[in-house]
Design a protein around this motif. Structure first.
Motif, PDB file in Angstrom:
ATOM      1  N   HIS A   5       0.840  -1.198   0.000  1.00  7.96           N
ATOM      2  CA  HIS A   5       0.000   0.000   0.000  1.00  7.96           C
ATOM      3  C   HIS A   5       0.874   1.247   0.000  1.00  7.96           C
ATOM      4  N   ASP A   6       2.194   1.043   0.057  1.00  6.14           N
ATOM      5  CA  ASP A   6       3.163   2.129   0.184  1.00  6.14           C
ATOM      6  C   ASP A   6       3.684   2.511  -1.201  1.00  6.14           C
ATOM      7  N   ILE A   7       3.261   3.665  -1.703  1.00  6.84           N
ATOM      8  CA  ILE A   7       3.644   4.091  -3.048  1.00  6.84           C
ATOM      9  C   ILE A   7       5.156   4.266  -3.148  1.00  6.84           C
ATOM     10  N   ALA A   8       5.779   4.872  -2.130  1.00  6.25           N
ATOM     11  CA  ALA A   8       7.227   5.100  -2.165  1.00  6.25           C
ATOM     12  C   ALA A   8       7.981   3.778  -2.226  1.00  6.25           C
ATOM     13  N   GLU A   9       7.519   2.780  -1.471  1.00  2.00           N
ATOM     14  CA  GLU A   9       8.161   1.464  -1.496  1.00  2.00           C
ATOM     15  C   GLU A   9       8.052   0.839  -2.881  1.00  2.00           C
ATOM     16  N   ALA A  10       6.883   0.957  -3.499  1.00  2.00           N
ATOM     17  CA  ALA A  10       6.682   0.398  -4.837  1.00  2.00           C
ATOM     18  C   ALA A  10       7.636   1.027  -5.849  1.00  2.00           C
ATOM     19  N   ILE A  11       7.788   2.340  -5.796  1.00  2.00           N
ATOM     20  CA  ILE A  11       8.674   3.030  -6.739  1.00  2.00           C
ATOM     21  C   ILE A  11      10.125   2.647  -6.479  1.00  2.00           C
ATOM     22  N   THR A  12      10.498   2.536  -5.218  1.00  2.00           N
ATOM     23  CA  THR A  12      11.871   2.195  -4.860  1.00  2.00           C
ATOM     24  C   THR A  12      12.276   0.825  -5.384  1.00  2.00           C
ATOM     25  N   LEU A  13      11.353  -0.143  -5.334  1.00  2.00           N
ATOM     26  CA  LEU A  13      11.700  -1.527  -5.640  1.00  2.00           C
ATOM     27  C   LEU A  13      11.415  -1.948  -7.079  1.00  2.00           C
ATOM     28  N   ALA A  14      10.337  -1.474  -7.665  1.00  2.81           N
ATOM     29  CA  ALA A  14       9.769  -2.120  -8.854  1.00  2.81           C
ATOM     30  C   ALA A  14      10.284  -1.580 -10.182  1.00  2.81           C
ATOM     31  N   ASP A  15      10.107  -2.427 -11.209  1.00  2.29           N
ATOM     32  CA  ASP A  15      10.292  -2.000 -12.597  1.00  2.29           C
ATOM     33  C   ASP A  15       9.010  -1.371 -13.132  1.00  2.29           C
ATOM     34  N   ARG A  16       7.882  -1.909 -12.657  1.00  2.00           N
ATOM     35  CA  ARG A  16       6.567  -1.480 -13.142  1.00  2.00           C
ATOM     36  C   ARG A  16       5.574  -1.572 -11.992  1.00  2.00           C
ATOM     37  N   ILE A  17       4.611  -0.662 -11.991  1.00  2.00           N
ATOM     38  CA  ILE A  17       3.605  -0.605 -10.941  1.00  2.00           C
ATOM     39  C   ILE A  17       2.219  -0.669 -11.571  1.00  2.00           C
ATOM     40  N   VAL A  18       1.360  -1.531 -11.005  1.00  2.00           N
ATOM     41  CA  VAL A  18      -0.034  -1.622 -11.411  1.00  2.00           C
ATOM     42  C   VAL A  18      -0.892  -1.062 -10.281  1.00  2.00           C
ATOM     43  N   LEU A  19      -1.762  -0.121 -10.613  1.00  2.00           N
ATOM     44  CA  LEU A  19      -2.671   0.473  -9.633  1.00  2.00           C
ATOM     45  C   LEU A  19      -4.059  -0.130  -9.812  1.00  2.00           C
ATOM     46  N   LEU A  20      -4.607  -0.707  -8.723  1.00  2.00           N
ATOM     47  CA  LEU A  20      -5.949  -1.262  -8.745  1.00  2.00           C
ATOM     48  C   LEU A  20      -6.954  -0.235  -8.233  1.00  2.00           C
ATOM     49  N   SER A  21      -8.160  -0.283  -8.794  1.00  2.00           N
ATOM     50  CA  SER A  21      -9.251   0.562  -8.326  1.00  2.00           C
ATOM     51  C   SER A  21      -9.855  -0.039  -7.071  1.00  2.00           C
ATOM     52  N   ARG A  22     -10.819   0.645  -6.501  1.00  2.00           N
ATOM     53  CA  ARG A  22     -11.556   0.071  -5.384  1.00  2.00           C
ATOM     54  C   ARG A  22     -12.389  -1.099  -5.874  1.00  2.00           C
TER      55      ARG A  22
END
Length: 260
Positions: A194-211
Motif C-alpha cells: 500500500h506504500d507508493i514510495a516502497e513500490a517506486i523504490t523496488l519495482a520496474d513497473r507498478i499496477v494500480l488497482l481501483s476500489r
C-alpha cells in the motif's frame, strides 16, 4: 525480448456466501521473466485476493493464470510466497526454518543445512543459526523468511506486504536486502504494497488497482536507473514526479477517512 513468466487472463472473482461480493473484475496482467512488478491500491481493494489467485491459493470465478505457459495449478513450478505474518516455525532453529523447503524436496540434511548456513551468512544472519525465532528481532525473523523463500531458487516469488508491521529503519534495511538478492538472482517478483514510495523504490513497473470490484486503473513504468540506493532514491526528480502522479490517481479511490 524477454518472455512472459506470468500471465493472467480475464480474472474475475466473486466471494460466495449469503451475500456475494464481487472482488475482482476481468483483470489481465503479463509479467516478464525477471521483472519486479508492484501492485498498489487502497485498503480492501483486493490486492491480496489477486495475489492469492496468481499463486494458485484461490481458484478464480473466471479466468486463468499461467506460469511459463502452464496452468499455475499444474504443480510444475517452484513458487516462493512471503506473507504479512511471521511464518517461521517456533519449535525449529533458524537454520532448520530456512532449510524447510529443501527438506520438503528431500534434499539430504547435510546439503540443505550447508545451503541454509551460506544463505544466512550472505544475508547477515551468521551466528544465529542455532537460535529459535523468539530469540530474534522482527527484522531478523523477516529476513529468515525471505531467504527461506529464495533458497529453492523459485520460478516466481509472491510477496504480500511483507514489511507492513516493521519500523521504517528495518523496512529500509530489508528493502536493500530484497534488491540485492533480486539483482543477483533475477527471480520474477510480484510485490503487493500500500506504500507508493516502497513500490517506486523496488519495482520496474507498478499496477494500480481501483476500489472493489478491482480493475486495473493505471500502469506506470519506473524509469529510475539501477542499482538503486534506497536513501537517495526518494530525492530523485523522477521518483518525486511518479509518486505525485500515482498519488493523484489513487486519491479518487480513497475514502474520506483514509485521506484524512
Amino acid at each position: 525480448m524477454k518472455k512472459n513468466k506470468l500471465e493472467l487472463k480475464g480474472i474475475h472473482h466473486i466471494y460466495g456466501g449469503e451475500k456475494q461480493t464481487e472482488a475482482i473484475r476481468h483483470i489481465d496482467i503479463e509479467v516478464k521473466d525477471g521483472e519486479f512488478l508492484a501492485i498498489v491500491g487502497a485498503s480492501g481493494c483486493g490486492k491480496s485476493t489477486l495475489l492469492n489467485i496468481m499463486c494458485g491459493m484461490i481458484e478464480p470465478t473466471e479466468g486463468e493464470v499461467k506460469i511459463d505457459g502452464e496452468p499455475v495449478r499444474s504443480n510444475k513450478h517452484k513458487i516462493g510466497y512471503i506473507s504479512q505474518t511471521d511464518t517461521l516455525l517456533p519449535w525449529r532453529k533458524i537454520e532448520s526454518n530456512v532449510a524447510l523447503g529443501l527438506e520438503i524436496e528431500k534434499i539430504p540434511k547435510k546439503e540443505r543445512l550447508e545451503r541454509a548456513r551460506e544463505m544466512m551468512r550472505v544475508s547477515g544472519l551468521e551466528g544465529f543459526e542455532k537460535m529459535y525465532p523468539f530469540e530474534l528481532s522482527g527484522g531478523m525473523r523477516k529476513r529468515a523468511v525471505i531467504i527461506r523463500a529464495l533458497i529453492q531458487n523459485p520460478d516466481i516469488i509472491f510477496m504480500d506486504e511483507p514489511f507492513g508491521p516493521l519500523d521504517v529503519f528495518t523496512r529500509e534495511t530489508l528493502q536493500k536486502e530484497i534488491l540485492r538478492m533480486w539483482t543477483e538472482r533475477k527471480n520474477t517478483i510480484v510485490y503487493i504494497t500500500h506504500d507508493i514510495a516502497e513500490a517506486i523504490t523496488l519495482a520496474d513497473r507498478i499496477v494500480l488497482l481501483s476500489r472493489r470490484p478491482s480493475v486495473i486503473k493505471n500502469e506506470y513504468i519506473v524509469d529510475i536507473e539501477r542499482p538503486r540506493i534506497i536513501e537517495e532514491c526518494k530525492y530523485n526528480p523522477k521518483f518525486l514526479e511518479l509518486e505525485k502522479e500515482i498519488w493523484n490517481d489513487i486519491k479518487d479511490e480513497l475514502t474520506e477517512e483514509e485521506v484524512d
